[in-house]
Motif scaffolding. Sequence first.
Motif, PDB file in Angstrom:
ATOM      1  N   ARG A   1      -2.296   3.195  -1.648  1.00  0.00           N
ATOM      2  CA  ARG A   1      -3.366   3.124  -0.647  1.00  0.00           C
ATOM      3  C   ARG A   1      -4.614   3.866  -1.103  1.00  0.00           C
ATOM      4  O   ARG A   1      -5.665   3.765  -0.480  1.00  0.00           O
ATOM      5  N   ASN A   2      -4.512   4.609  -2.193  1.00  0.00           N
ATOM      6  CA  ASN A   2      -5.697   5.269  -2.740  1.00  0.00           C
ATOM      7  C   ASN A   2      -6.626   4.280  -3.455  1.00  0.00           C
ATOM      8  O   ASN A   2      -7.711   4.667  -3.889  1.00  0.00           O
ATOM      9  N   PHE A   3      -6.176   3.030  -3.611  1.00  0.00           N
ATOM     10  CA  PHE A   3      -6.990   2.040  -4.323  1.00  0.00           C
ATOM     11  C   PHE A   3      -7.374   0.906  -3.387  1.00  0.00           C
ATOM     12  O   PHE A   3      -6.687   0.642  -2.405  1.00  0.00           O
ATOM     13  N   LYS A   4      -8.491   0.253  -3.732  1.00  0.00           N
ATOM     14  CA  LYS A   4      -8.933  -0.885  -2.925  1.00  0.00           C
ATOM     15  C   LYS A   4      -8.267  -2.160  -3.441  1.00  0.00           C
ATOM     16  O   LYS A   4      -8.093  -2.320  -4.644  1.00  0.00           O
TER      17      LYS A   4
ATOM     18  N   GLU B   1       0.835  -1.212   0.000  1.00  0.00           N
ATOM     19  CA  GLU B   1       0.000   0.000   0.000  1.00  0.00           C
ATOM     20  C   GLU B   1       0.865   1.255   0.000  1.00  0.00           C
ATOM     21  O   GLU B   1       0.422   2.327  -0.379  1.00  0.00           O
TER      22      GLU B   1
ATOM     23  N   MET C   1       1.603   9.757  -5.898  1.00  0.00           N
ATOM     24  CA  MET C   1       0.393   9.119  -5.410  1.00  0.00           C
ATOM     25  C   MET C   1       0.671   7.688  -4.968  1.00  0.00           C
ATOM     26  O   MET C   1       1.375   6.963  -5.650  1.00  0.00           O
ATOM     27  N   HIS C   2       0.111   7.310  -3.843  1.00  0.00           N
ATOM     28  CA  HIS C   2       0.378   5.986  -3.301  1.00  0.00           C
ATOM     29  C   HIS C   2      -0.746   5.005  -3.585  1.00  0.00           C
ATOM     30  O   HIS C   2      -1.883   5.390  -3.817  1.00  0.00           O
TER      31      HIS C   2
ATOM     32  N   PRO D   1      -6.689   9.444  -8.420  1.00  0.00           N
ATOM     33  CA  PRO D   1      -7.764   9.920  -7.554  1.00  0.00           C
ATOM     34  C   PRO D   1      -7.358  10.939  -6.491  1.00  0.00           C
ATOM     35  O   PRO D   1      -8.216  11.633  -5.970  1.00  0.00           O
ATOM     36  N   ASP D   2      -6.087  11.063  -6.144  1.00  0.00           N
ATOM     37  CA  ASP D   2      -5.717  11.952  -5.047  1.00  0.00           C
ATOM     38  C   ASP D   2      -5.678  13.404  -5.528  1.00  0.00           C
ATOM     39  O   ASP D   2      -5.417  13.678  -6.690  1.00  0.00           O
ATOM     40  N   GLN D   3      -5.935  14.325  -4.603  1.00  0.00           N
ATOM     41  CA  GLN D   3      -6.045  15.749  -4.936  1.00  0.00           C
ATOM     42  C   GLN D   3      -4.702  16.466  -4.815  1.00  0.00           C
ATOM     43  O   GLN D   3      -3.955  16.216  -3.874  1.00  0.00           O
TER      44      GLN D   3
ATOM     45  N   SER E   1       4.478   3.697  -4.486  1.00  0.00           N
ATOM     46  CA  SER E   1       3.889   4.752  -5.308  1.00  0.00           C
ATOM     47  C   SER E   1       3.312   4.087  -6.554  1.00  0.00           C
ATOM     48  O   SER E   1       3.645   2.942  -6.872  1.00  0.00           O
TER      49      SER E   1
END
Lengths: 252, 225
Positions: free
Chosen positions: A89-92, A29, A86-87, A77-79, A32
């Motif tokens: 952990r932004n995804f399931k 998670e 982006m890591h 998805p991250d702002q 990157s």
Amino acid sequence: MDLTLKIWRQENAQARGKFETYKVTGISEDASFLEMLDILNESMVDKVQLPIAFDHDCREGICGMCSLYINGRPHGPDQGITVCQMHMRNFKDGSTIVIEPWRAKPFPVIKDLMIDRSAFDLIIQAGGYVSVHTGGVPDANSIPIKKEHAELAMDAAACIGCGACVATCKNASAMLFVSAKVSQMALLPQGKIEAARRVQKMVAEMDDLGFGNCTNTYACEAECPKDIKISNIARMNWQFLIAKVGAQKMNA
Amino acid sequence: MAKLLHYSSLTKKFIMAIAGLFLAVFLMVHLGINLFILPITENHVEIFEIAVHFMTSNPLIKVFEIVLFGGFLIHIIYGLILQIQNWMARPKRYKIEGFSHTSFFSKYMIHTAIIIFIFLVIHFINFYFVKLGFTEAPQGPNEVTNNHDFYNMVVNLFSTTWYAIMYIGLIIILGFHLNHAIQSAFQSLGLYHSKYTPFIKMVGTLYSIIIPLGFIIIPLYFLIN
Ligand code: HEM
Ligand code: SF4
Ligand code: FES
């Protein structure tokens, strides 16, 4: 994490290209997004397959090279960050991720997820500079600048030229990028002198290159990794209007 | 004329925004007159007819009419050109798109615009062309005495249930167009100010609700009676 990736593969600029599906397993998670792609690429090299081509350089959010359109959003998805920052952990775990290149007529695909952003360089060459002799460093405060102008100019100068604004815009408009470049100079005394000429030349180049026209959807501001504000677009619109109405005719 | 088509994208947007705002002001005047179709005063029919007479015979209004048609024409032509260029700017579309946060109705401006255009055509057939004698006056319960008798034409049209409902639907679509349009026009004109832009956005939203509501009340009154 185990993930399914649907990735755009295109051998070269002329090829038709298509989506290919890949599975990656055991991704941390804390990895990157680009590290996840590195892992996939290494496994492909091991299997003597062509790795996926994607742009990247600094991997710390400052160079503007990384450019992936992930699940319908540039930089994922991250702002307020680039995809290199982006890591996972932004995804399931177990989800499917669709990865596409930026899509715009002036940004042709070179290979897979790599696109040619020379169009931005051409816009800068058209007027995104200050033509002065660079002498020695002047003393601090020898040219007074309003603090708010200095700050607005700095905010505009944060643009890294990644092209996410073009990628997300439904019109593939480059207005956020161009307005940031126009603003960062027009707000400061050194840049003001050529402001009228600059804005006209850069807008003309932008139009010639085939970028779309702004319809003020504001998607660019929502997706810009450097939080460039649409107030820059309004500033450029106003400057352009003033230049067209007030400035002397330009000799091409 | 050819020069008009070769203006830069920003110039086209300025002209379009000015034309659009002009249309938006005209819409208010139009509503102001239309409201006298309703029994809001004792002699509302008389006032409506005086207003219509003024609008159809005053020489200054004749000039205004040309400006108005010009405004529509330029707005529509530029709207179409810009939209076609925008489609061409992305020849290959995304598999997944439209996930970014946007001004909601901005995504549907061309769609609402086309519906408004159809509405305009219907409107012309029902009123303007009747005045010019190109089309028949709408028939219904009231007798239309002459080709300027807009009051009885309106009563005839709105007494037809399907027409009244269609009219309401079209006005709601116009409201969607205006919802994005007003603040967008200010942005296009470069009028941005951290203090006043929120106010402009609020006025634009209120305008896009109140003006359509005003137009809707009229057929609604006929539907209920
Ligand atoms: C009473 C009728 C109308 C009013 C008051 C109106 C008003 C406006 C305004 C103020 C804008 C914003 C302009 C800008 O941001 O630069 C706009 C945008 C637009 N209008 Fe209209 N309009 C009307 C009818 C139409 C019609 C009939 C069409 C075409 C068939 C049309 C096509 C468009 C398009 C395509 C846009 C999008 C441009 C953008 O998103 O910035 N409009 N309208
Ligand atoms: S304005 Fe933002 S999204 Fe556009 S190129 Fe610059 S940094 Fe990237
Ligand atoms: S790789 Fe440099 S900004 Fe992402």
